[in-house]
Design a protein around this motif. Structure first.
Motif, PDB file in Angstrom:
ATOM      1  N   ARG A   1       0.835  -1.207   0.000  1.00  0.00           N
ATOM      2  CA  ARG A   1       0.000   0.000   0.000  1.00  0.00           C
ATOM      3  C   ARG A   1       0.869   1.257   0.000  1.00  0.00           C
ATOM      4  NH1 ARG A   1      -3.222  -3.057   3.610  1.00  0.00           N
ATOM      5  NH2 ARG A   1      -2.217  -2.058   5.408  1.00  0.00           N
ATOM      6  N   HIS A   2       1.927   1.247   0.800  1.00  0.00           N
ATOM      7  CA  HIS A   2       2.814   2.410   0.841  1.00  0.00           C
ATOM      8  C   HIS A   2       3.507   2.606  -0.511  1.00  0.00           C
ATOM      9  CE1 HIS A   2       2.230   3.340   5.005  1.00  0.00           C
ATOM     10  NE2 HIS A   2       2.682   2.170   5.431  1.00  0.00           N
ATOM     11  N   ALA A   3       3.951   1.510  -1.120  1.00  0.00           N
ATOM     12  CA  ALA A   3       4.597   1.614  -2.429  1.00  0.00           C
ATOM     13  C   ALA A   3       3.611   2.130  -3.473  1.00  0.00           C
ATOM     14  CB  ALA A   3       5.157   0.254  -2.849  1.00  0.00           C
ATOM     15  N   SER A   4       2.378   1.635  -3.422  1.00  0.00           N
ATOM     16  CA  SER A   4       1.366   2.059  -4.387  1.00  0.00           C
ATOM     17  C   SER A   4       1.058   3.545  -4.232  1.00  0.00           C
ATOM     18  CB  SER A   4       0.092   1.231  -4.199  1.00  0.00           C
ATOM     19  OG  SER A   4      -0.883   1.576  -5.157  1.00  0.00           O
ATOM     20  N   ALA A   5       0.993   4.014  -2.979  1.00  0.00           N
ATOM     21  CA  ALA A   5       0.720   5.432  -2.735  1.00  0.00           C
ATOM     22  C   ALA A   5       1.821   6.314  -3.307  1.00  0.00           C
ATOM     23  CB  ALA A   5       0.568   5.682  -1.238  1.00  0.00           C
ATOM     24  N   ALA A   6       3.038   5.746  -3.408  1.00  0.00           N
ATOM     25  CA  ALA A   6       4.164   6.491  -3.974  1.00  0.00           C
ATOM     26  C   ALA A   6       4.336   6.196  -5.458  1.00  0.00           C
ATOM     27  CB  ALA A   6       5.447   6.147  -3.217  1.00  0.00           C
ATOM     28  N   GLY A   7       3.365   5.489  -6.040  1.00  0.00           N
ATOM     29  CA  GLY A   7       3.424   5.185  -7.464  1.00  0.00           C
ATOM     30  C   GLY A   7       4.385   4.076  -7.821  1.00  0.00           C
ATOM     31  N   GLY A   8       4.700   3.222  -6.860  1.00  0.00           N
ATOM     32  CA  GLY A   8       5.710   2.199  -7.109  1.00  0.00           C
ATOM     33  C   GLY A   8       5.220   0.783  -6.882  1.00  0.00           C
ATOM     34  N   TYR A   9       6.188  -0.137  -6.878  1.00  0.00           N
ATOM     35  CA  TYR A   9       5.913  -1.563  -6.741  1.00  0.00           C
ATOM     36  C   TYR A   9       6.542  -2.118  -5.466  1.00  0.00           C
ATOM     37  CZ  TYR A   9       4.676  -1.386 -11.704  1.00  0.00           C
ATOM     38  OH  TYR A   9       4.094  -1.080 -12.911  1.00  0.00           O
ATOM     39  N   LEU A  10       5.985  -3.218  -5.002  1.00  0.00           N
ATOM     40  CA  LEU A  10       6.607  -4.019  -3.954  1.00  0.00           C
ATOM     41  C   LEU A  10       7.391  -5.119  -4.661  1.00  0.00           C
ATOM     42  CD1 LEU A  10       7.031  -4.963  -1.019  1.00  0.00           C
ATOM     43  CD2 LEU A  10       4.921  -6.295  -1.259  1.00  0.00           C
ATOM     44  N   ILE A  11       8.712  -5.032  -4.608  1.00  0.00           N
ATOM     45  CA  ILE A  11       9.578  -5.973  -5.328  1.00  0.00           C
ATOM     46  C   ILE A  11      10.206  -6.903  -4.300  1.00  0.00           C
ATOM     47  CG2 ILE A  11      11.529  -6.189  -6.900  1.00  0.00           C
ATOM     48  CD1 ILE A  11      10.921  -3.249  -7.739  1.00  0.00           C
ATOM     49  N   SER A  12       9.819  -8.162  -4.356  1.00  0.00           N
ATOM     50  CA  SER A  12      10.149  -9.114  -3.301  1.00  0.00           C
ATOM     51  C   SER A  12      11.089 -10.207  -3.807  1.00  0.00           C
ATOM     52  CB  SER A  12       8.853  -9.749  -2.772  1.00  0.00           C
ATOM     53  OG  SER A  12       9.126 -10.714  -1.787  1.00  0.00           O
ATOM     54  N   ASN A  13      12.281 -10.247  -3.223  1.00  0.00           N
ATOM     55  CA  ASN A  13      13.239 -11.313  -3.519  1.00  0.00           C
ATOM     56  C   ASN A  13      12.836 -12.533  -2.688  1.00  0.00           C
ATOM     57  OD1 ASN A  13      15.415 -13.102  -3.457  1.00  0.00           O
ATOM     58  ND2 ASN A  13      16.941 -11.494  -3.594  1.00  0.00           N
ATOM     59  N   GLU A  14      12.318 -13.556  -3.348  1.00  0.00           N
ATOM     60  CA  GLU A  14      11.769 -14.721  -2.652  1.00  0.00           C
ATOM     61  C   GLU A  14      12.575 -15.991  -2.915  1.00  0.00           C
ATOM     62  OE1 GLU A  14       7.348 -12.685  -3.089  1.00  0.00           O
ATOM     63  OE2 GLU A  14       7.836 -14.476  -4.249  1.00  0.00           O
ATOM     64  N   ILE A  15      13.870 -15.825  -3.122  1.00  0.00           N
ATOM     65  CA  ILE A  15      14.723 -16.969  -3.444  1.00  0.00           C
ATOM     66  C   ILE A  15      14.674 -18.024  -2.342  1.00  0.00           C
ATOM     67  CG2 ILE A  15      17.132 -17.670  -3.723  1.00  0.00           C
ATOM     68  CD1 ILE A  15      17.576 -15.099  -5.309  1.00  0.00           C
ATOM     69  N   TYR A  16      14.659 -17.587  -1.072  1.00  0.00           N
ATOM     70  CA  TYR A  16      14.651 -18.543   0.034  1.00  0.00           C
ATOM     71  C   TYR A  16      13.241 -19.043   0.364  1.00  0.00           C
ATOM     72  CZ  TYR A  16      19.571 -17.575   1.007  1.00  0.00           C
ATOM     73  OH  TYR A  16      20.933 -17.464   0.917  1.00  0.00           O
ATOM     74  N   GLU A  17      12.229 -18.480  -0.269  1.00  0.00           N
ATOM     75  CA  GLU A  17      10.859 -18.946  -0.032  1.00  0.00           C
ATOM     76  C   GLU A  17      10.666 -20.368  -0.558  1.00  0.00           C
ATOM     77  OE1 GLU A  17       6.884 -17.822   1.475  1.00  0.00           O
ATOM     78  OE2 GLU A  17       8.933 -17.091   1.726  1.00  0.00           O
ATOM     79  N   GLU A  18      11.566 -20.802  -1.445  1.00  0.00           N
ATOM     80  CA  GLU A  18      11.481 -22.169  -1.963  1.00  0.00           C
ATOM     81  C   GLU A  18      11.665 -23.203  -0.856  1.00  0.00           C
ATOM     82  OE1 GLU A  18      10.624 -22.783  -5.131  1.00  0.00           O
ATOM     83  OE2 GLU A  18      10.501 -20.618  -5.388  1.00  0.00           O
ATOM     84  N   PHE A  19      12.274 -22.801   0.256  1.00  0.00           N
ATOM     85  CA  PHE A  19      12.470 -23.728   1.368  1.00  0.00           C
ATOM     86  C   PHE A  19      11.243 -23.815   2.278  1.00  0.00           C
ATOM     87  CE2 PHE A  19      16.882 -22.538   0.328  1.00  0.00           C
ATOM     88  CZ  PHE A  19      17.430 -23.799   0.177  1.00  0.00           C
ATOM     89  N   VAL A  20      10.270 -22.953   2.053  1.00  0.00           N
ATOM     90  CA  VAL A  20       9.059 -22.935   2.875  1.00  0.00           C
ATOM     91  C   VAL A  20       8.070 -23.952   2.318  1.00  0.00           C
ATOM     92  CG1 VAL A  20       7.140 -21.499   3.685  1.00  0.00           C
ATOM     93  CG2 VAL A  20       9.442 -20.519   3.450  1.00  0.00           C
ATOM     94  N   GLU A  21       7.358 -24.620   3.206  1.00  0.00           N
ATOM     95  CA  GLU A  21       6.337 -25.580   2.775  1.00  0.00           C
ATOM     96  C   GLU A  21       5.375 -24.899   1.804  1.00  0.00           C
ATOM     97  OE1 GLU A  21       2.663 -28.062   4.796  1.00  0.00           O
ATOM     98  OE2 GLU A  21       4.342 -27.423   6.048  1.00  0.00           O
ATOM     99  N   PRO A  22       5.118 -25.516   0.638  1.00  0.00           N
ATOM    100  CA  PRO A  22       4.309 -24.864  -0.403  1.00  0.00           C
ATOM    101  C   PRO A  22       2.969 -24.325   0.085  1.00  0.00           C
ATOM    102  CG  PRO A  22       5.339 -26.835  -1.282  1.00  0.00           C
ATOM    103  CD  PRO A  22       5.652 -26.821   0.188  1.00  0.00           C
ATOM    104  N   SER A  23       2.319 -25.032   1.014  1.00  0.00           N
ATOM    105  CA  SER A  23       1.005 -24.582   1.480  1.00  0.00           C
ATOM    106  C   SER A  23       1.097 -23.296   2.297  1.00  0.00           C
ATOM    107  CB  SER A  23       0.347 -25.677   2.323  1.00  0.00           C
ATOM    108  OG  SER A  23       1.112 -25.942   3.489  1.00  0.00           O
ATOM    109  N   ARG A  24       2.306 -22.953   2.774  1.00  0.00           N
ATOM    110  CA  ARG A  24       2.495 -21.750   3.590  1.00  0.00           C
ATOM    111  C   ARG A  24       3.249 -20.656   2.849  1.00  0.00           C
ATOM    112  NH1 ARG A  24       6.113 -23.088   7.055  1.00  0.00           N
ATOM    113  NH2 ARG A  24       5.843 -21.191   8.260  1.00  0.00           N
ATOM    114  N   ALA A  25       3.724 -20.952   1.658  1.00  0.00           N
ATOM    115  CA  ALA A  25       4.507 -19.964   0.913  1.00  0.00           C
ATOM    116  C   ALA A  25       3.626 -18.794   0.479  1.00  0.00           C
ATOM    117  CB  ALA A  25       5.147 -20.620  -0.304  1.00  0.00           C
ATOM    118  N   VAL A  26       4.211 -17.600   0.494  1.00  0.00           N
ATOM    119  CA  VAL A  26       3.495 -16.382   0.097  1.00  0.00           C
ATOM    120  C   VAL A  26       4.299 -15.689  -0.992  1.00  0.00           C
ATOM    121  CG1 VAL A  26       2.626 -14.141   0.846  1.00  0.00           C
ATOM    122  CG2 VAL A  26       2.497 -16.098   2.392  1.00  0.00           C
ATOM    123  N   ARG A  27       3.626 -15.321  -2.075  1.00  0.00           N
ATOM    124  CA  ARG A  27       4.278 -14.641  -3.195  1.00  0.00           C
ATOM    125  C   ARG A  27       3.675 -13.255  -3.364  1.00  0.00           C
ATOM    126  NH1 ARG A  27       8.480 -18.169  -3.745  1.00  0.00           N
ATOM    127  NH2 ARG A  27       7.710 -20.310  -3.900  1.00  0.00           N
TER     128      ARG A  27
END
Length: 253
Positions: A41-67
């Motif tokens: 929301r803060h990024a959107s208010a500033a006209g931008g994006y939320l850019i998320s490096n999720e390389i380590y999210e691959e180690f999280v159980e798929p049912s709990r992973a958030v993208r």
């Protein structure tokens, strides 16, 4: 992480993008879903994006992973084959665009084309095969983590020279080393005396800490942790007004 502080920093920005890694490197902790939404929301208010490096999210159980790309419309998710898949030699990754970013896909593709050299066809084909065999590639890491994390947690409970919060997911932790301000010198000492590699906090702008990985098979991890305890003890006892000499032999963990 304080999303409101991030929002305050973005106030008045011409275009305010928010970059983060989750799970975080070097601490290993994940950003909560609520905080991701707030940051978006803060990024959107500033006209931008939320850019998320999720390389380590691959180690999280798929049912709990958030993208981020599927959580918020201005989210962009970055992934890679280098960590959980063990294919760092391919130098391949991916970018997933959220709904708002997808509307500007051509601009993103043009930017990538101008910045990057085309990869060899053999690497691209190998990457495609990796995606087709994703579950088989990632399964060994899940087994190793299930066996090795308890070994690491038991060691953390015994080792009083470090302050460590073990993250719920992933295989890295950021340890505080009380009384040691120059952890680069400590890392050199460990390499020279114990053939052990740790990442000093100086590399992350946080001296007085070291990043530890516990994704090795349990027998190898137990040996590495014993070396670490021994190295911490010898560093505490030895005079170290100057950095230890690096041993040319490769570290074992």
């Amino acid at each position: 992480l304080d999303p409101d502080a991030v929002g305050a920093a973005l106030a008045g920005a011409r275009a305010g993008h928010v970059f983060l890694s989750t799970p975080h490197n070097p601490s290993g902790f994940r950003t909560s879903t609520a905080d991701l939404r707030s940051l978006a929301r803060h990024a959107s208010a500033a006209g931008g994006y939320l850019i998320s490096n999720e390389i380590y999210e691959e180690f999280v159980e798929p049912s709990r992973a958030v993208r981020a790309a599927t959580l918020v419309e201005n989210g962009i998710s970055i992934g890679s084959l280098t960590k959980a898949y063990g294919l760092s030699g391919l130098r391949l990754g991916w970018v997933v665009l959220g709904e708002r970013a997808a509307a500007e896909r051509e601009a993103f593709e043009d930017a990538v084309f101008l910045q990057l050299v085309d990869l060899p066809t053999v690497s691209l084909r190998a990457g495609r095969l990796a995606f087709e065999r994703r579950e088989a590639l990632i399964a060994p890491y899940g087994r190793i983590l299930a066996e090795s994390k308890p070994v690491f947690e038991r060691w953390v409970a015994r080792e009083k020279r470090l302050r460590i919060h073990v993250p719920p997911d992933g295989l890295i932790a950021f340890a505080e080393v009380p009384g040691v301000a120059d952890t680069l010198a400590l890392a050199r000492h460990l390499a020279a005396t114990e053939q052990l590699a740790v990442v000093p906090g100086e590399h992350f702008g946080a001296p007085g800490h070291v990043r530890l990985g516990f994704g090795s098979p349990p027998e190898r991890l137990a040996d590495a942790l014993e070396r670490l305890s021994r190295g911490l003890e010898s560093y505490t006892l030895a005079p170290h007004g100057r950095p230890a000499r690096l041993d040319p032999a490769p570290p074992v963990a």
